[in-house]
Structures are given as structure tokens and as C-alpha cells.
Design a protein around this motif. Structure first.
Motif, PDB file in Angstrom:
ATOM      1  N   ASP A  28       0.877  -1.152  -0.216  1.00  0.00           N
ATOM      2  CA  ASP A  28      -0.057  -0.174  -0.374  1.00  0.00           C
ATOM      3  C   ASP A  28       0.744   1.412  -0.212  1.00  0.00           C
ATOM      4  O   ASP A  28       1.699   1.822   0.824  1.00  0.00           O
ATOM      5  N   THR A  29       0.317   2.509  -0.842  1.00  0.00           N
ATOM      6  CA  THR A  29       1.280   3.075  -0.825  1.00  0.00           C
ATOM      7  C   THR A  29       0.292   4.373  -0.337  1.00  0.00           C
ATOM      8  O   THR A  29      -1.247   4.428  -0.950  1.00  0.00           O
ATOM      9  N   LEU A  30       0.836   5.738  -0.079  1.00  0.00           N
ATOM     10  CA  LEU A  30      -0.378   7.111   0.523  1.00  0.00           C
ATOM     11  C   LEU A  30      -0.961   7.148  -0.626  1.00  0.00           C
ATOM     12  O   LEU A  30      -2.471   7.387  -0.146  1.00  0.00           O
ATOM     13  N   PRO A  31      -1.051   7.708  -1.957  1.00  0.00           N
ATOM     14  CA  PRO A  31      -1.050   7.776  -2.545  1.00  0.00           C
ATOM     15  C   PRO A  31      -2.289   6.837  -3.306  1.00  0.00           C
ATOM     16  O   PRO A  31      -3.773   7.491  -3.245  1.00  0.00           O
ATOM     17  N   ASP A  32      -1.913   5.624  -3.978  1.00  0.00           N
ATOM     18  CA  ASP A  32      -2.716   4.448  -4.273  1.00  0.00           C
ATOM     19  C   ASP A  32      -4.231   4.592  -2.425  1.00  0.00           C
ATOM     20  O   ASP A  32      -5.018   3.859  -2.557  1.00  0.00           O
ATOM     21  N   PHE A  33      -3.893   4.523  -0.766  1.00  0.00           N
ATOM     22  CA  PHE A  33      -4.719   4.691  -0.641  1.00  0.00           C
ATOM     23  C   PHE A  33      -5.983   5.572  -0.225  1.00  0.00           C
ATOM     24  O   PHE A  33      -6.720   5.017   0.095  1.00  0.00           O
ATOM     25  N   GLN A  34      -5.720   6.778  -0.990  1.00  0.00           N
ATOM     26  CA  GLN A  34      -6.775   7.435  -1.099  1.00  0.00           C
ATOM     27  C   GLN A  34      -8.205   6.697  -1.698  1.00  0.00           C
ATOM     28  O   GLN A  34      -9.424   7.001  -1.140  1.00  0.00           O
ATOM     29  N   SER A  35      -8.187   6.046  -2.264  1.00  0.00           N
ATOM     30  CA  SER A  35      -9.230   5.179  -2.855  1.00  0.00           C
ATOM     31  C   SER A  35     -10.164   4.545  -2.263  1.00  0.00           C
ATOM     32  O   SER A  35     -11.176   3.608  -1.288  1.00  0.00           O
ATOM     33  N   ALA A  36      -9.105   4.233  -0.774  1.00  0.00           N
ATOM     34  CA  ALA A  36      -9.837   3.309   0.415  1.00  0.00           C
ATOM     35  C   ALA A  36     -10.783   3.830   1.345  1.00  0.00           C
ATOM     36  O   ALA A  36     -11.711   4.067   1.894  1.00  0.00           O
TER      37      ALA A  36
END
Length: 71
Positions: A28-36
């Protein structure tokens, strides 16, 4: 991409609360986590959880979401 919000929801008991955070060991990366956050909003719209708090960094990126399981 994995649905972190759904994974956390499935591990919770009704009435309990938990933080959803990105896990670097799982890729998990912080930019990818935005979809959570979007996934958590969908669960909230379905009445399964309540979003208690959204924690953001200074740059506005979401780094943690506090949820409570309702159903």
C-alpha cells in the motif's frame, strides 16, 4: 488493488471501531490509499459502517480512517 476498507470491515465485530491505514508490507502507498476513502464511503452508504474520523496529512492526503461497524 485490494479493498482495504472491506478487509477491515470483514474482520470487525458489530459495534466495534477500527482504524484503516495503509500497510507498506502489503504494497500500500499513500497515494493509492486515497481510494480506501471512496470504498469506505460506499460501505457507509450501504449502512454497514459509520465513518467516525478521516485523518489527513498537511498536504491533504488521507493517511487514516476511523470506522465503526454497524451491521
Amino acid at each position: 488493488m485490494r479493498d482495504i476498507a472491506k478487509e477491515v470491515y470483514e474482520k470487525m465485530r458489530v459495534g466495534s471501531a477500527a482504524w484503516i491505514r495503509p500497510v507498506a508490507a502489503k504494497g500500500d502507498t499513500l497515494p493509492d490509499f486515497q481510494s480506501a476513502h471512496d470504498n469506505a464511503k460506499q460501505l457507509a452508504d450501504e449502512g454497514l459502517i459509520s465513518i467516525v474520523k478521516v485523518q489527513r496529512q498537511a498536504d491533504g492526503l488521507i493517511d487514516a480512517i476511523r470506522i465503526q461497524r454497524l451491521a
